[in-house]
Design an enzyme around this catalytic site. Structure first.
Site, PDB file in Angstrom:
ATOM      1  N   TYR A  26       0.982  -1.251   0.026  1.00 44.14           N
ATOM      2  CA  TYR A  26      -0.093   0.145   0.196  1.00 44.14           C
ATOM      3  C   TYR A  26       0.794   1.013  -0.184  1.00 44.14           C
ATOM      4  O   TYR A  26       1.001   2.230  -1.287  1.00 44.14           O
ATOM      5  CB  TYR A  26      -1.270  -0.234   1.318  1.00 44.14           C
ATOM      6  CG  TYR A  26      -1.677   1.127   1.270  1.00 44.14           C
ATOM      7  CD1 TYR A  26      -3.235   1.487   0.762  1.00 44.14           C
ATOM      8  CD2 TYR A  26      -1.597   2.158   2.045  1.00 44.14           C
ATOM      9  CE1 TYR A  26      -3.401   2.372   0.896  1.00 44.14           C
ATOM     10  CE2 TYR A  26      -1.990   2.938   2.363  1.00 44.14           C
ATOM     11  CZ  TYR A  26      -3.734   3.397   1.920  1.00 44.14           C
ATOM     12  OH  TYR A  26      -4.200   4.671   2.138  1.00 44.14           O
ATOM     13  N   LYS A  30       2.104   3.870  -3.059  1.00 42.14           N
ATOM     14  CA  LYS A  30       1.566   5.332  -3.429  1.00 42.14           C
ATOM     15  C   LYS A  30       2.919   6.486  -3.546  1.00 42.14           C
ATOM     16  O   LYS A  30       2.815   6.985  -4.326  1.00 42.14           O
ATOM     17  CB  LYS A  30       1.141   6.210  -1.860  1.00 42.14           C
ATOM     18  CG  LYS A  30      -0.245   4.903  -1.653  1.00 42.14           C
ATOM     19  CD  LYS A  30      -1.277   5.468  -0.640  1.00 42.14           C
ATOM     20  CE  LYS A  30      -0.228   6.891   0.890  1.00 42.14           C
ATOM     21  NZ  LYS A  30      -1.633   6.710   1.889  1.00 42.14           N
TER      22      LYS A  30
END
Length: 115
Positions: A26, A30
């Site tokens: 995650y 990003k």
């Protein structure tokens, strides 16, 4: 911009080694998108192409009430976003109002990133 707050995903009664977590991918993805945005902004600049990102906060979309309450408590505005609240930011990024903006990250997160 921010790592996930793993406390949001904790479940009462589960031992620590069985608690759900937001995976490392995650945050890695990003960070990669941020770097790719800047790279593309410089790569395409001579062709007049602007490349920006929009970082949004949590969107209320049928999550359990206890999750919404925990998430909202971590946002200065005290709530999650409604889906339509990002339209203005998208219109801005697509319009001539942002014509001198490239390689940037527009943050619309209810103030979450200020903490």
């Amino acid at each position: 911009m921010l790592g996930p707050d793993q406390r949001l995903y904790r479940r009462e009664g589960l031992p620590d080694d069985e608690q759900p977590v937001k995976p490392v991918t995650y945050s890695v993805v990003k960070a990669g998108l941020d770097g790719m945005t800047r790279w593309l902004a410089t790569y395409w600049a001579e062709q007049g192409v602007r490349v920006n990102t929009l970082t949004v906060g949590g969107v209320e979309n049928g999550q359990p009430d206890d999750f919404i309450a925990r998430a909202a408590s971590r946002i200065p505005l005290g709530r999650m976003a409604l889906p339509h609240e990002y339209r203005g930011a998208v219109v801005f990024l697509l319009s001539d109002a942002s014509s001198f903006m490239t390689g940037a990250n527009l943050v619309v997160d209810g103030g979450k990133s200020t903490w």
